[in-house]
Design a protein around this motif. Structure first.
Motif, PDB file in Angstrom:
ATOM      1  N   VAL A 127      37.415  25.863  38.372  1.00  0.00           N
ATOM      2  CA  VAL A 127      38.629  26.679  38.171  1.00  0.00           C
ATOM      3  C   VAL A 127      38.571  27.452  36.855  1.00  0.00           C
ATOM      4  O   VAL A 127      39.115  28.554  36.766  1.00  0.00           O
ATOM      5  CB  VAL A 127      39.959  25.875  38.269  1.00  0.00           C
ATOM      6  CG1 VAL A 127      40.178  25.330  39.652  1.00  0.00           C
ATOM      7  CG2 VAL A 127      40.060  24.810  37.224  1.00  0.00           C
ATOM      8  N   HIS A 130      37.352  31.262  36.645  1.00  0.00           N
ATOM      9  CA  HIS A 130      38.139  32.414  37.107  1.00  0.00           C
ATOM     10  C   HIS A 130      38.333  33.415  35.980  1.00  0.00           C
ATOM     11  O   HIS A 130      38.526  33.042  34.828  1.00  0.00           O
ATOM     12  CB  HIS A 130      39.509  31.954  37.616  1.00  0.00           C
ATOM     13  CG  HIS A 130      39.448  31.323  38.976  1.00  0.00           C
ATOM     14  ND1 HIS A 130      39.955  31.918  40.105  1.00  0.00           N
ATOM     15  CD2 HIS A 130      38.936  30.139  39.388  1.00  0.00           C
ATOM     16  CE1 HIS A 130      39.751  31.135  41.153  1.00  0.00           C
ATOM     17  NE2 HIS A 130      39.134  30.048  40.743  1.00  0.00           N
ATOM     18  N   GLU A 131      38.313  34.695  36.350  1.00  0.00           N
ATOM     19  CA  GLU A 131      38.520  35.758  35.354  1.00  0.00           C
ATOM     20  C   GLU A 131      40.003  35.922  35.021  1.00  0.00           C
ATOM     21  O   GLU A 131      40.365  36.317  33.931  1.00  0.00           O
ATOM     22  CB  GLU A 131      37.988  37.101  35.890  1.00  0.00           C
ATOM     23  CG  GLU A 131      36.477  37.219  35.849  1.00  0.00           C
ATOM     24  CD  GLU A 131      35.939  37.236  34.413  1.00  0.00           C
ATOM     25  OE1 GLU A 131      36.465  37.985  33.579  1.00  0.00           O
ATOM     26  OE2 GLU A 131      34.976  36.483  34.142  1.00  0.00           O
ATOM     27  N   GLY A 133      44.321  34.624  36.301  1.00  0.00           N
ATOM     28  CA  GLY A 133      45.138  33.681  37.062  1.00  0.00           C
ATOM     29  C   GLY A 133      45.836  32.714  36.124  1.00  0.00           C
ATOM     30  O   GLY A 133      45.769  32.841  34.904  1.00  0.00           O
ATOM     31  N   LEU A 232      43.270  35.023  32.055  1.00  0.00           N
ATOM     32  CA  LEU A 232      43.343  33.639  32.534  1.00  0.00           C
ATOM     33  C   LEU A 232      44.305  32.903  31.609  1.00  0.00           C
ATOM     34  O   LEU A 232      44.087  32.839  30.397  1.00  0.00           O
ATOM     35  CB  LEU A 232      41.956  32.992  32.506  1.00  0.00           C
ATOM     36  CG  LEU A 232      41.855  31.600  33.153  1.00  0.00           C
ATOM     37  CD1 LEU A 232      42.302  31.627  34.608  1.00  0.00           C
ATOM     38  CD2 LEU A 232      40.419  31.070  33.067  1.00  0.00           C
ATOM     39  N   THR A 270      46.471  29.964  40.088  1.00  0.00           N
ATOM     40  CA  THR A 270      45.106  29.542  40.440  1.00  0.00           C
ATOM     41  C   THR A 270      45.090  28.059  40.815  1.00  0.00           C
ATOM     42  O   THR A 270      44.561  27.680  41.847  1.00  0.00           O
ATOM     43  CB  THR A 270      44.157  29.767  39.230  1.00  0.00           C
ATOM     44  OG1 THR A 270      44.206  31.142  38.879  1.00  0.00           O
ATOM     45  CG2 THR A 270      42.737  29.357  39.550  1.00  0.00           C
TER      46      THR A 270
END
Length: 360
Positions: A127, A130-131, A133, A232, A270
């Motif tokens: 997790v 992620h770029e 979220g 993020l 996310t």
């Protein structure tokens, strides 16, 4: 003014005792000996009971004149402090009846644990890649949220060149720049409020923002916007389950705004990791996780105001999704002989589901 005990122990000795005993907290409250918390249980030290004046004498040694004024004005003071060769601590000073000062200290490890050190589920490493979220780590006070978040940021710091802004009250874990670049900000000292710091963070070219606590509507709203606009965002809430977390976010908005918030959240969320720390059989504590990872099916349920159906969705296809309910996490720990059935029931957020599985 009452006389202060002259043979008083100093604060550094007390905090060394915390470290030596692998305790998590130190409590100084008048009419009691100092107490430390080991594996979740309070234990008094073999000392005389303290008076309020004793606690002032012990505790004032750690703070500045400006902090003393703030304490006397606000009746509370939050701060973090690093003592060479002892450790880093979060402190809270407060008053009890009769105007007696009291204090609580929480130890913060100087060496930031890795996700492997925490034996965290492997999905945590996924997790954080992620770029953009929003990743929420939730749970009651003292459930290890800050430690889990620190380990997640450490994972990013080891592997990616990112600008990471943390906004906390106070800053707990201080990261050394490895590949990442950290800007740590204390609410009340380096910025006026969470909401202000978050708005300003969007102009500070961050890749990642950690919000110590999503404590009001304005902060939550700005965090969701930040996640939507390509950042993020990590945050914490004092909620006990994934479903409760989603409801808490939506319910912090007025009825007319909720449709828009559901739409935004369905896109920007996310993961929700709800955590509790349970006493292990023998000694030590074990982190139990409920893990929700957003996907199309869950996003649709958030958008359509069917949050109550998310729980059954979390149980589908888990080998692929990496999701887990708290009940499954508890059962796994019981089968591994790490926790007792009684302890599992005590900490369960879904006793109706757990009890039959335990034959209770």
């Amino acid at each position: 003014m009452e006389e202060v005990q002259r043979n008083l122990v100093d604060i550094e000795t007390l905090l060394k005792t915390v470290v030596f005993n692998k305790a998590s907290d130190l409590h100084l409250v008048s009419r009691s000996a100092p107490q430390i918390r080991i594996d979740g249980t309070l234990r008094p030290l073999a000392m005389d009971p303290l008076k309020g004046t004793d606690i002032e004498y012990i505790c004032y040694a750690l703070i500045t004149d400006a902090q003393k004024s703030a304490l006397e004005e606000n009746k509370e003071l939050d701060f973090a402090i690093e003592l060479p060769n002892i450790g880093r601590f979060r402190g809270n000073y407060y008053y009890t009846m009769n105007g007696d000062l009291a204090a609580a200290f929480r130890i913060i490890p100087i060496d930031i644990p890795s996700l492997d050190d925490l034996k965290a589920p492997t999905i945590f490493k996924e997790v954080v890649k992620h770029e953009k979220g929003m990743i929420l780590v939730t749970g009651p006070t003292g459930s290890g949220k800050s430690t889990t978040l620190a380990a997640m940021l450490n994972e990013i710091n080891l592997n990616e060149r990112k600008h990471i802004i943390t906004v906390e009250d106070p800053v707990e874990f201080v990261h050394t720049n490895k590949k990442g670049l950290f800007s740590h900000r204390n609410v009340g000292v380096d910025t006026k409020s969470y909401a202000k710091a978050l708005k300003s963070a969007l102009r500070e070219d961050p890749d990642i923002i950690l919000v110590g606590e999503l404590r009001d509507r304005e902060t939550i709203s700005t965090a969701i916007t930040a996640a939507e606009t390509g950042h993020l965002v990590f945050g914490t809430l004092h909620t006990n389950s994934a479903i409760q977390t989603i409801n808490r976010i939506i319910d912090s908005f007025e009825g007319g705004e909720q449709l828009q918030v559901r739409n935004m959240l369905s896109v920007s969320l996310t993961a929700v990791i709800s955590q509790s720390l349970l006493p292990k059989i023998g000694s030590g504590r074990l982190a139990i996780h409920e893990i929700l990872i957003n996907n199309n099916a869950i996003a649709n349920l958030i958008r359509e105001n069917k949050v109550h159906q998310i729980y059954s969705q979390m149980q589908l296809n888990q080998q692929v999704t990496g999701m887990m309910t708290q009940t499954q996490s508890l059962m796994k720990a019981i089968r591994a002989n790490q926790i007792t059935k009684e302890m599992a029931m005590r900490y369960s957020t879904n006793q109706q589901e757990l009890a039959p599985l335990l034959g209770m």
